[in-house]
Design a protein around this motif. Structure first.
Motif, mmCIF file in Angstrom:
data_model
loop_
_atom_site.group_PDB
_atom_site.id
_atom_site.type_symbol
_atom_site.label_atom_id
_atom_site.label_comp_id
_atom_site.label_asym_id
_atom_site.label_seq_id
_atom_site.Cartn_x
_atom_site.Cartn_y
_atom_site.Cartn_z
ATOM 1 N N ALA A 33 0.828 -1.205 0.000
ATOM 2 C CA ALA A 33 0.000 0.000 0.000
ATOM 3 C C ALA A 33 0.863 1.257 0.000
ATOM 4 N N MET A 34 1.927 1.250 0.801
ATOM 5 C CA MET A 34 2.820 2.402 0.854
ATOM 6 C C MET A 34 3.503 2.633 -0.490
ATOM 7 N N GLU A 37 0.934 4.268 -2.849
ATOM 8 C CA GLU A 37 0.807 5.699 -2.591
ATOM 9 C C GLU A 37 2.051 6.458 -3.043
ATOM 10 N N ARG A 38 3.219 5.929 -2.772
ATOM 11 C CA ARG A 38 4.479 6.588 -3.108
ATOM 12 C C ARG A 38 4.633 6.782 -4.616
ATOM 13 N N VAL A 79 -1.348 4.388 4.946
ATOM 14 C CA VAL A 79 -1.362 5.353 3.846
ATOM 15 C C VAL A 79 -2.363 6.467 4.132
ATOM 16 N N THR A 80 -2.255 7.527 3.356
ATOM 17 C CA THR A 80 -3.213 8.629 3.473
ATOM 18 C C THR A 80 -4.277 8.574 2.389
#
Length: 304
Positions: A33-34, A37-38, A79-80
């Motif tokens: 997930a990170m 997002e990245r 994550v955001t």
């Protein structure tokens, strides 16, 4: 005094769907997930197949509500960006669906997907699927809609009717699911661009004007269409549910074969994230900085 209230993940998801065709790669753990997002994606999908595989299980509905909520919460917190979770058949009858919605809301998910298969369910692109009666799925969607505390919480109704009852029945079911409160419709395992176009057109003609979801999974019934092609066909959310998982498991398998044969990982270094690259994904430096700030505060208090 003006207080800043950050936009919720549920509201952000709805805003994104209203303004663009949204691409949702599948995450099977928090690290994936990170990375999603990245890389710049604005939302992600928590795939039931991905979570099952990560626990060493096939995608036939074996995970409990507690297990999926736990895994999905870990992913969402990492994550955001907003995440939609695959809840398979909703884990049971309408009262259980209501509990599931409440649990996923509390876990920080932006939306939930429920499908109209019988248990034990199958991967949507395999033969032998069985559907629950339409009235039972309607009851589940009504329960999900009534259970949400946040009206922006996004409810996706998936129908697997194409392979069982045909395309016309898929449209009929989808229209009924919209009336029951679904915010988006996911017709699973359509078999051509023309079928995607026909479904979108017929559902709109029936008055079912909600965002449509396309599943661009690999090795299935659906041809490999690009996000732009799906957008032209009338679809606003495009899922890539297990793409990252398949790439990762293949890479791990190849690594293990080479390690067993060579007795060293030295020739594999160029195919790895370096230590620093992995630390960057995990925000290692930011954690160290916070730790220094806490120690600095302790030192200041000690000299008072």
């Amino acid at each position: 005094m003006n207080l800043h209230h950050p936009i919720s993940k549920t509201r952000r998801l709805r805003d994104l769907v209203e303004t663009q065709t949204l691409v949702l790669p599948g995450a099977f753990n928090a690290l994936t997930a990170m990375q999603i997002e990245r890389t710049g994606f604005q939302a992600l999908y928590v795939s039931g197949a991905g979570l099952s595989a990560a626990r060493g299980l096939p995608d036939i509905g074996l995970l409990s509500l507690t297990e999926v909520v736990s895994d999905a919460a870990t992913i969402s917190r990492a994550v955001t960006i907003p995440a939609i979770v695959d809840a398979d058949t909703g884990f049971g009858p309408p009262l259980v669906v209501m509990r599931a919605v409440k649990e996923f809301e509390q876990a920080g998910l932006a939306g939930i997907q429920i499908e109209d298969q019988e248990l034990p369910k199958k991967c949507g692109h395999l033969p032998g699927k069985r559907l629950i009666p339409m009235r039972e799925m309607i009851a589940k969607i009504c329960a999900a809609s009534n259970a949400r505390r946040d009206r922006d919480f996004f409810i996706v109704a998936r129908t697997d009717a194409r392979a069982v009852e045909g395309l016309d029945a898929t449209v009929r079911r989808a229209r009924a699911y919209v009336d029951a409160g679904a915010d988006a419709i996911f017709p699973e395992a359509l078999e051509s661009a023309e079928e995607f176009r026909t479904f979108a057109r017929q559902l709109a003609q029936e008055g079912g004007k909600v965002p449509l979801v396309a599943n661009m999974t690999e090795f299935g019934k659906t041809p490999y269409l690009s996000v732009g092609e799906f957008e032209d066909l009338g679809y606003r959310l495009v899922l890539f549910p297990v793409t990252a998982l398949r790439i990762a498991t293949k890479a791990i398998e190849q690594m293990l074969i080479e390690l067993k044969g060579q007795g060293s990982q030295h020739e594999l270094l160029e195919r790895m994230h370096t230590r620093q690259q992995l630390y960057d994904v995990l925000q290692y430096a930011e954690y160290e900085q916070r730790d220094r700030q806490f120690h600095s505060t302790d030192d200041d208090h000690a000299t008072d």
